[in-house]
Design a protein around this motif. Structure first.
Motif, PDB file in Angstrom:
ATOM      1  N   TRP A 183      32.070 -35.780 100.753  1.00  0.00           N
ATOM      2  CA  TRP A 183      32.061 -34.690 101.733  1.00  0.00           C
ATOM      3  C   TRP A 183      33.491 -34.259 102.072  1.00  0.00           C
ATOM      4  N   THR A 184      34.310 -35.272 102.300  1.00  0.00           N
ATOM      5  CA  THR A 184      35.696 -34.953 102.674  1.00  0.00           C
ATOM      6  C   THR A 184      36.404 -34.259 101.525  1.00  0.00           C
ATOM      7  N   GLY A 218      35.482 -26.725 107.654  1.00  0.00           N
ATOM      8  CA  GLY A 218      35.050 -26.071 106.421  1.00  0.00           C
ATOM      9  C   GLY A 218      34.084 -24.926 106.713  1.00  0.00           C
ATOM     10  N   CYS A 219      33.101 -25.180 107.568  1.00  0.00           N
ATOM     11  CA  CYS A 219      32.117 -24.157 107.875  1.00  0.00           C
ATOM     12  C   CYS A 219      32.781 -22.940 108.516  1.00  0.00           C
ATOM     13  N   LEU A 254      37.432 -26.957  99.217  1.00  0.00           N
ATOM     14  CA  LEU A 254      37.082 -25.642  99.748  1.00  0.00           C
ATOM     15  C   LEU A 254      38.240 -25.039 100.534  1.00  0.00           C
ATOM     16  N   LEU A 255      38.849 -25.879 101.392  1.00  0.00           N
ATOM     17  CA  LEU A 255      39.916 -25.366 102.241  1.00  0.00           C
ATOM     18  C   LEU A 255      41.140 -25.018 101.405  1.00  0.00           C
ATOM     19  N   CYS A 274      41.240 -33.634 106.738  1.00  0.00           N
ATOM     20  CA  CYS A 274      40.882 -34.334 105.504  1.00  0.00           C
ATOM     21  C   CYS A 274      41.933 -35.386 105.182  1.00  0.00           C
ATOM     22  N   VAL A 324      35.845 -32.476 109.979  1.00  0.00           N
ATOM     23  CA  VAL A 324      36.179 -31.945 108.658  1.00  0.00           C
ATOM     24  C   VAL A 324      35.171 -30.880 108.257  1.00  0.00           C
ATOM     25  N   LEU A 325      33.922 -31.193 108.397  1.00  0.00           N
ATOM     26  CA  LEU A 325      32.885 -30.248 107.965  1.00  0.00           C
ATOM     27  C   LEU A 325      32.886 -28.996 108.822  1.00  0.00           C
ATOM     28  N   GLY A 351      41.882 -28.029 109.073  1.00  0.00           N
ATOM     29  CA  GLY A 351      40.888 -28.766 108.299  1.00  0.00           C
ATOM     30  C   GLY A 351      41.540 -29.622 107.234  1.00  0.00           C
ATOM     31  N   THR A 378      35.191 -30.705 101.105  1.00  0.00           N
ATOM     32  CA  THR A 378      35.742 -29.774 102.089  1.00  0.00           C
ATOM     33  C   THR A 378      37.198 -29.498 101.782  1.00  0.00           C
TER      34      THR A 378
END
Lengths: 502, 493, 515
Positions: free
Chosen positions: C386-387, C481-482, C393-394, C361, C477-478, C357, C390
């Motif tokens: 959004w990118t 993340g999910c 988050l990652l 990104c 990417v999303l 991920g 994520t």
């Protein structure tokens, strides 16, 4: 004892090509008939040789004798596993090379001479493969020298003449050494038979044994391009590509290697050589050649010159494997005859196709060729991966058994040599693939390669078949009636083993 | 039941008489002279073959001329050495056939009938020489074939021919004198001229005069056989003579010298202490001749000169074999004498056909002839390879046996000599093949040449086939001469 | 059809479907129809994923019934078959590959220019997917060698896909490293076969089953070192990692993701196979190679992290981080503790998704803004929310912040180490995590900063640059993340990687992991 059957097929297999040569000479300039006879003879020979495979796998040995050429030395054929293996390889490749040559040589001069001698070459090669004794082998071996000469000379220009002369000087010298070795051998043993696992024994005396070994190995080593007797091979690259292919993959160099195998397995025999220790030196020499020739190949800028040096390196794999004197190494030696043949002939065919299609002969001119000739270059990639020793390709099989054989012989150093040689192979093949596929076509005004002459499908077809064989040999070893089991049988015979190898 | 031995004199007398009659009958009809000569040679060949079959069937036999029994009368006998009369008659026959068109250009028209006469007389002399059992007749027949050979060399139109013939004559005469002198010595010592009786007597005689006789005979015959270093008359003579004569000379006349040497060995077979040093000498002279002849051939530009030097080399091989005195070497040498005869006459005839068609004799000038004269060129190419000793052609058998003999006698270096000489021979052979097949024509005469008439290419082709067939028949030939080799030398290792 | 044979059929399909599909995609450039090409890519990649998932479930079912299955493809070098076998470790790894690759392909649809060459990319990735699955499911060393060499070579055209001089240089470097490694692997495999007369993977170790006393100790150590070093090249085990920091930035981002996420892991995976199923724990202890491996891995964890700190290029920094993270796994296995091993295996899977991920990104940023340097990324967060979100988050997941997936792996791994008494190991892991925070925090910080004068992301004439218009990239990417969240939050559920990893450790070491 293996059951021997009198069978006319070995004779027919030799005669078919001989008759073909006669027919080709007779039809002279009628191209259709020339093609017809060449292909018909190649097909018949292919069928004849392959028809002996089931019998040979079942352990039968086909013999055909003419009688004595000299007192105590017969002139005859004897199809054992090793000989049949060699014959299978050459008759299969003859079919392909003939088709390729018909495409490649279109429009050249003196084609009846070319195809006639081409057929003669294969006739003599099969004669070498089936020879029952060293003298019969020598007869065909010398004939082969003579029959290849017009082929190297084909272009009839200064370079061709020089190369041909060099070739002759080397091979005649080698032939002389073999003759001398053979005379010595006959005078100490009274036989030249190749049907035994060793006709010499230690009672002969060390200096005689050494002399015979040196004479025979050096003599056969000329054609096997064993350094330092190799210089004719790169020079002979001036010949038309199908001839180079034939020289390098099938007939000439393999005849030399085959002679070395016969010397080691059938003349001296494993046990005697092991006691004498000569083979260790031979193995060491082969190991050095493997690396040195690869380094030389790396320095070549001409595609065919690179191929030639690579051949020298690859042949020493076979010599090394034979000199290790272990069953698995013997298997590697025999199987590599086929593996090297198919891989190398693919490369030669491709080099010829590139030359015909784009006029390019040098390594640094390959940029973008992959775009123009994707199938051809894909075949090239497969064959070069085989030389690098990537699994799934033919070359890996050799590398594997050769490694195990070397470990069996307690010479693990050769595994390292082989790995290094594999890396060197990568170092000279991969840049060519890189050039061909990843570099864009140079845009030269007035030289638009997009409007290049079309490469005949008679050239592309054999290329693809050979490439398929490279995979088949690499992945299909256990498939029924593959030559692999024949090679195994030959190795077992040399070591007098009853059980299958491991 | 026919008494076979009556046929023996026919072998010599028929060609001699036939030859003598030729100029009388056909002075101005060359075509008829040719036909006559061919007929005579054919009949002689048939007789020779019949005698050979008889010999194979039931062993040697002899004939006393006029019913006078040996010791006093003239004895003719057929043995394995005498069987050389078969190839001799056949080769002369083929040369005569070849001559039909050849002499029209190469020999002055007024001499043609003499030419045929001389060839027949030469054959008669050779056959007589081969079957005679008597020292003096040996000398007489030798003179017959020698003198006719000198004259034959001189028939050629080449300006150098008479000079070459003179050189040949002088040396030949000197050697004849030596032989005659030695025959006299032998007769003085033994009181007989019959070979067998003399041999028996000589075995017991004192070494000194016997040694003199041996040296004289050996030297005399060695000159005839062109053993190195007394070979120097040969290249010029063989190169200058008309091609069919060159064939006869190289194939047969020098071999007669070798037969002479064999007869000498037979004569002195009992005197081993005398023979040993001679044999040693012969081996090394032979080796020098083999190497030197081959190397000299390599540097020649004239094709016939090249072939002539190669004859010197092959004579060298044969002498090596004779000198080694082992069973395989001697039988190999004897077989090689026949095989070389066949091969070399094929080569000379092929060269003659080329010269006949183009007028050129320089190898470089003959470039590109392979496509113009396919049969002739093939014959030449094939027999050149056979000459080098490549198995399974005829040149191989003898060399193989001689090499084996060399090893048995403990001379491995001779194997090297044979091998190297073979390679050199192949090298110049390849040079010729190269010129014939792989070079474009450089001369107009070549570009416009056509295949020779059948009377020329047919003999070439037959000899070419024979040079393969004899190679395949190595074993029977060796078995045939084996007993002779044994009997000449007493017992061989 | 019995369970065993259906399982081997599935294994076969898992390898062959992507390979044949990939070969088919090669020709897509000629169809002149983009949607059709994409459909084929999608069907093949998702189909392979489905096959692997079904296979994994079947494997789990069979494992509980004590069944074993092997399917023989063909024979390369008699008497050794090229054979596939499904065990828990292989299934887990195959599933990871099969899940990450479709995401990478989706990202590539947006990332690569729409021309004929994109099909070569898709084709090569699919064929390497098949080969990597082959590595995961190999039943013996020769099979592993076969697939390993093939996919190693297949990575080369992907690394040089951009055709830039840097890419070519990186490609050459990659080849030199990998082929040398391949040579060592070959020698090692040959040596093992020679010693043991077999190359079969066996729980507990193939060599431990043979007559140990008869085997030469030197030969065993040589084989072990050759195999470790050979696979170590691929696994980026320091000091054999030289190709990694060059190849990652040079390759197209979606392939960098595959490279870091699973290809490097293949090397680690192969090391695990060799150590646990060829040599076996008992023999390893006896030979005494483990402390050395631990030493190298420990140094790699720290040193690679320090190098990452010093790197300004985002993709290079991520590449060094891969070296560091993969060294965790090698370090963990040296303890031969089931819990640590299970944690390590789970970490491989978790790492694949968060590192993949992160590369997605980085690729999106590169494709949309042209930025490589972290120092110039100020203000990115607002342009590409959004990118950037994520990415944050990652990065947090990699630092090991609960409840994200990175934490789960490291926790299990760490607790295993503690149980086995490897406190030194534990300290190294903690230090590595700390350093991960040091090299990732500036990234997060920088992208959410307000842009300053001269920054590319400053509002102005180029305000449109960097809008997240390429849906395929955003989707990948999303999705990454999910998955990272899901793997963290639901880690304990049956069927999730941690559970499979435990089963694998169970099978490999013969001892149950915790509980």
């Amino acid at each position: 004892m293996t059951p021997e059957l009198v069978d006319i097929r070995p004779l027919l297999a030799v005669l078919v090509s001989l008759a073909c040569a006669g027919a080709v000479f007779a039809v002279r300039h009628r191209a259709r008939w020339r093609a017809f006879w060449s292909l018909a003879a190649a097909g018949i020979k292919f069928a004849l040789v392959w028809s002996m495979l089931p019998g040979a796998l079942a352990g039968r040995v086909y013999v055909y004798q003419f009688g004595e050429l000299l007192p105590g030395v017969a002139f005859g054929f004897r199809v054992d596993a090793l000989g049949l293996f060699f014959a299978l390889v050459s008759s299969t490749l003859w079919v392909l090379t003939t088709i390729y040559a018909l495409g490649y040589m279109r429009g050249s001069h003196s084609l009846h001479r070319f195809f006639g001698f081409f057929a003669l070459c294969i006739s003599t090669t099969v004669g070498i493969a089936f020879a029952e004794n060293l003298l019969t082998l020598f007869v065909f071996y010398e004939l082969l020298t003579i029959c290849t000469y017009p082929l190297i000379m084909h272009n009839e220009d200064l370079a061709a003449r020089r190369a041909a002369r060099k070739y002759l000087v080397y091979t005649l010298f080698g032939g002389g050494l073999i003759l001398a070795g053979m005379v010595l051998l006959h005078s100490v043993t009274g036989t030249l038979s190749l049907a035994e696992t060793g006709i010499l024994d230690a009672s002969v005396g060390d200096h005689w044994l050494l002399a015979i070994f040196l004479l025979l190995i050096a003599g056969f080593g000329v054609k096997a391009a064993l350094m330092p007797l190799h210089a004719w091979l790169p020079a002979a690259m001036v010949a038309p590509t199908p001839v180079s292919a034939l020289l390098h993959a099938v007939a000439v160099v393999k005849a030399g290697v085959f002679g070395i195998l016969r010397t080691i397995y059938n003349v001296f025999g494993i046990d005697l050589l092991r006691d004498l220790g000569y083979a260790d030196w031979l193995a060491m020499l082969a190991g050095v050649i493997m690396v040195v020739a690869s380094v030389q190949a790396l320095r070549q800028k001409e595609i065919k010159a690179r191929l030639a040096w690579s051949t020298i390196s690859q042949l020493s794999y076979i010599v090394l494997a034979a000199a290790l004197l272990t069953p698995l190494a013997a298997l590697a030696a025999i199987i590599h005859i086929a593996n090297q043949a198919f891989s190398k002939i693919t490369l030669f065919f491709v080099a010829g196709a590139i030359e015909r299609g784009t006029g390019r002969k040098r390594v640094d001119e390959l940029a973008g060729v992959g775009r123009l000739m994707p199938w051809t270059m894909a075949a090239f990639t497969l064959a070069s991966l085989s030389f690098i020793g990537v699994p799934l390709m033919a070359g890996f099989v050799t590398k594997w058994y050769l490694s195990l054989g070397a470990l069996d012989a307690g010479a693990g150093i050769y595994v390292a040599v082989m790995v290094i040689s594999g890396l060197l192979n990568a170092a000279y093949w991969l840049p060519m693939i890189h050039q061909a596929f990843f570099k864009p076509l140079p845009s030269e005004p007035g030289n638009d390669l997009r409007n290049r002459p079309r490469v005949s499908s008679m050239m592309i077809g054999p290329i693809l078949v050979c490439a398929a064989y490279v995979i088949l040999l690499g992945a299909g070893a256990s498939a029924p009636s593959m030559p692999f089991s024949l090679a195994e049988a030959a190795a077992r015979f040399a070591f007098e083993l009853e059980v299958p190898l491991e | 039941m026919i008494e076979w031995s009556h046929w023996l004199p026919i072998l010599a007398m028929l060609p001699l008489v036939g030859g003598a009659l030729t100029p009388l009958l056909f002075r101005h009809r060359p075509a008829a002279a040719c036909f006559w000569a061919v007929s005579v040679a054919s009949v002689t060949s048939v007789v020779a073959i019949a005698l050979l079959l008889r010999l194979v069937d039931s062993g040697g036999f002899s004939y006393a001329v006029g019913g006078w029994l040996p010791q006093y009368g003239i004895e003719l006998r057929m043995d394995e050495v005498g069987a050389f009369a078969v190839p001799a008659s056949l080769l002369v026959l083929l040369s005569l056939v070849f001559s039909r068109h050849y002499v029209a250009r190469a020999v002055d028209a007024s001499r043609v009938s003499f030419y045929y006469a001389l060839v027949l007389i030469n054959l008669g002399g050779l056959n007589g020489f081969l079957v005679t059992g008597d020292l003096f007749n040996l000398f007489v027949f030798m003179e017959i074939f020698s003198v006719s050979a000198y004259a034959l060399v001189a028939t050629a139109r080449e300006p150098i021919a008479s000079l070459a013939a003179l050189k040949y004559l002088l040396l030949g005469a000197a050697s004849s004198l030596l032989v005659l002198f030695s025959v006299g010595v032998v007769f003085a010592m033994t009181g007989t001229l019959n070979l067998e009786d003399a041999a028996a007597a000589l075995a017991l005689s004192s070494p000194m005069p016997a040694g003199l006789a041996l040296a004289g005979l050996a030297t005399g015959f060695a000159v005839k056989a062109a053993l190195f270093p007394v070979h120097f008359w040969l290249p010029d003579a063989h190169a200058a003579a008309p091609a069919p004569v060159s064939a006869v000379l190289s194939a047969l006349v020098v071999k007669a010298g070798i037969v002479g040497v064999l007869r000498t060995l037979e004569l002195f077979g009992g005197a081993e202490s005398l023979l040993q040093p001679l044999l040693h000498l012969v081996v090394w002279l032979g080796a020098l001749g083999a190497l030197g002849g081959a190397l000299m051939a390599l540097v020649q530009r004239d094709i016939k000169l090249m072939l002539a030097y190669s004859t010197v080399a092959n004579i060298g091989y044969i002498f090596i074999g004779l000198g080694l005195a082992t069973a395989s070497a001697v039988s190999g040498a004897m077989v090689h004498a026949v095989n070389h005869a066949v091969i070399k006459s094929a080569l000379f005839l092929a060269a003659g056909a080329m010269i006949h068609r183009t007028g050129l004799r320089n190898i470089d000038d003959l470039r590109g002839l392979g496509r113009r004269m396919p049969v002739t060129a093939f014959g030449m190419a094939f027999t050149l390879i056979a000459l080098s000793g490549a198995p399974p052609m005829a040149g191989f058998t003898g060399k193989w046996q001689i090499a084996l003999g060399a090893l048995q006698a403990g001379h491995p270096s001779l194997v090297a000599v044979l091998v190297i000489a073979g390679i050199v021979v192949l090298a110049f052979g390849i040079r010729v093949i190269n010129a014939l097949y792989f070079r474009p024509p450089a001369r107009v005469a070549v570009a416009s040449a056509t295949e020779a008439p059948a009377s020329m290419w047919l003999p070439v082709l037959m000899l070419t086939i024979a040079s393969l067939a004899l190679g395949l028949a190595g074993t029977p030939m060796l078995e045939f001469v084996g007993p002779a080799a044994q009997s000449i030398y007493g017992t061989l290792p | 059809m019995s369970g065993a044979s259906s399982l081997s059929l599935l294994a076969l399909l898992a390898v062959l479907v992507p390979i044949t599909g990939g070969l088919l995609v090669f020709t897509a450039g000629r169809w002149n129809h983009r949607a059709a090409g994409l459909a084929v890519v999608g069907v093949v990649s998702l189909g392979s994923f489905a096959i692997v998932i079904v296979m994994t479930i079947a494997m789990a079912w069979q494992a509980s019934h004590g069944l074993q299955a092997e399917s023989v493809l063909f024979t390369l070098v008699p008497p050794i078959d090229i054979a596939l076998r499904v065990d828990a470790m292989g299934a887990l790894f195959a599933a990871t590959i099969a899940a990450l690759v479709p995401l990478a392909l989706a990202h590539a649809v947006g990332y690569l220019p729409d021309d004929a060459r994109q099909w070569k990319f898709h084709g090569f990735v699919l064929v390497s997917l098949g080969c990597m699955t082959g590595v995961a499911l190999s039943a013996n060393l020769v099979t592993l060698l076969l697939f390993y060499e093939l996919f190693s070579l297949l990575a080369w055209p992907l690394i040089v896909h951009e055709r830039t001089p840097e890419a070519f240089r990186a490609g050459v470097k990659y080849l030199v490293y990998i082929l040398s490694g391949g040579g060592m692997v070959f020698a090692g495999v040959a040596l093992v076969y020679w010693l043991a007369d077999s190359a079969q993977f066996m729980p507990g170790g193939l060599l431990s089953h043979s007559m140990l006393d008869e085997l030469p100790r030197g030969g065993l150590i040589a084989a072990c070192c050759l195999l470790l070093a050979g696979f170590g090249v691929k696994a980026a085990l320091m000091p054999l990692h030289g190709w990694v920091p060059d190849a990652h930035p040079a390759a197209p981002a979606p392939f960098s993701a595959v490279l870091s996420g699973v290809m490097v892991a293949v090397g680690v995976f192969a090391i695990l196979r060799v150590l646990l199923e060829i040599f076996g724990p008992a023999l390893l202890v006896e030979l005494g190679v483990l402390p050395w491996l631990a030493g190298f891995a420990g140094v790699a964890v720290v040193a690679a992290a320090i190098l990452a700190v010093a790197e300004d290029d985002l993709k290079r920094r991520l590449a060094y981080s891969t070296i560091s993270q993969m060294a965790y796994v090698s370090l963990a296995v040296t303890l031969l503790d089931p819990t640590a091993l299970a944690g390590a295996l789970a970490h491989i899977t978790h790492h694949a998704f968060f590192k993949g991920g992160l590369f997605f990104c980085a690729g999106s940023i590169l494709a949309l803004t042209g930025l490589r340097k972290i120092s110039r990324m100020r203000g990115l967060g607002r342009r590409m929310p959004w990118t950037a979100g994520t990415l944050t988050l990652l990065a947090l997941a990699m630092m090991g912040i609960p409840p994200l997936s990175g934490f789960v792996g490291k926790w299990t791994l760490g607790s295993g180490m503690a149980q086995a008494g490897g406190f030194g190991h534990l300290a190294v892991i903690l230090l590595g995590s700390l350093l991960a925070a040091v090299y990732l925090w500036p990234v997060i910080y920088r992208i959410w900063q307000r842009p300053e004068d001269g920054d590319p992301m400053q509002d102005g004439p180029s305000a449109d640059v960097g809008r997240e218009r390429r849906r395929w990239m955003l989707f990948a990417v999303l999705a990454a993340g999910c998955i990272t969240i899901a793997l963290g939050v639901a880690a304990g559920l049956p069927g999730f990687p941690l559970e499979l990893a435990r089963l694998a450790a169970d099978q490999l070491l013969g001892v149950s992991a915790w509980k």
